[in-house]
Design a protein around this motif. Structure first.
Motif: not given
Length: 305
Positions: A156-162, A117-132, A135-140
């Motif tokens: 699961s809609p609340n499985d934030s990590q995955r 799988l592609p390596s983690a990207d800290s900038a994208i991950r931080e943006q996703l955390e801000r969006d979550a 908006l909340g993880w169900p919206a994500m």
């Protein structure tokens, strides 16, 4: 006869009796135990993980317990590398690796190998955390359903990590995670593997055991354990360690988001949901393992030779 050395998986949902069965086998047979548990890897997290106590570990040592601090992360890839190294060492000592736990992702990674799988990207991950956070993880999760329906359907809609990781993979690569996973790995486990599972027929009995065990964790000082961890380490509630069942709820209690009854109820519910996910995974693999009951060592012992 297989030219490959033997290895045994002992799987099952939380509170099903895996540890007691594994300890009994370790006391009677030439095995060494390897923990397959994403929570037991953390130092200092003893009560809420139902970590075997010192007396148990003295008679039946477990590898891969207490290997990282709660501030650190431990991936399936790290688990696979550590488990393969330990299995080779155990085999060289003339014993059989017995892998016991309930983290099905780890079992699958070990047996089937890992996808590139592609390596983690800290900038994208931080943006996703801000969006979550906004908006909340169900919206994500709904966003993921548009981009990668097969992956969203199994999460699961609340499985934030995955959910977050699946979105990150799409944003990094432009390809859905389901496409990456469809490309099978050839890193198969180089052992003659025998798999067993404690899979209870009566869900009500398991639910009762879960409730009693969580109540005992509270009586044994789970909240104090989490408070001590917060005082010792620089933790935040989004770390994988603090997302573990029981720890998330104790954190919310300490922050005043739950009262004592809410802590108990949400902790029991979260543990039941964890067990449900574990059972669902096992039921999909029914033709690949033998079912055993708590205390039933005979068939497992026969597989150790």
């Amino acid at each position: 006869m297989s030219a490959l050395p033997p290895a045994v998986f002992l799987m099952g949902p939380t509170a099903s009796g895996k540890t007691a069965l594994a300890v009994e086998l370790a006391q009677r047979h030439p095995v060494e135990l390897i923990s397959v548990d994403s929570a037991l890897v953390y130092r200092g997290m003893d009560i809420g993980t139902a970590k075997p106590d010192a007396a148990t570990l003295a008679v039946a040592p477990h590898h891969l317990i207490d290997v990282i601090d709660p501030t650190e992360r431990y991936s399936a890839a790290q688990f696979r590398a550590d488990a393969l190294r330990l299995m080779a060492e155990i085999t060289a000592r003339g014993k059989v690796p017995l892998l016991v736990g309930g983290t099905m992702l780890y079992f699958n990674a070990l047996e089937q190998g890992l996808h590139d799988l592609p390596s983690a990207d800290s900038a994208i991950r931080e943006q996703l955390e801000r969006d979550a956070a906004r908006l909340g993880w169900p919206a994500m999760h709904a966003r993921l359903a548009e981009l990668d329906p097969p992956t969203a359907a199994r999460l699961s809609p609340n499985d934030s990590q995955r959910v977050g990781r699946a979105l990150e993979i799409f944003l990094v690569s432009g390809r859905p995670m389901s496409d990456w996973l469809a490309e099978q790995s050839n890193e198969r486990l180089p052992y003659a593997l025998k798999k067993f599972a404690l899979l209870p027929d009566d869900r009500a009995v398991l639910h009762e055991r879960i409730a009693l065990r969580f109540e005992q964790m509270l009586a044994d000082g789970l909240v104090d354990e989490v408070a001590a961890l917060r005082a010792r380490y620089r933790l935040d509630p989004d770390l994988p360690s603090m997302r573990c069942v029981g720890y998330r709820q104790a954190w919310q209690f300490l922050d005043g988001e739950l009262d004592r009854q809410g802590l108990r109820d949400t902790g029991v519910y979260a543990t039941r949901q964890l067990a449900k996910r574990q059972i669902t995974w096992l039921r999909r693999q029914m033709d690949e393992f033998e079912r055993v009951e708590p205390g039933e060592t005979g068939r497992i012992a026969a597989a150790l030779s």
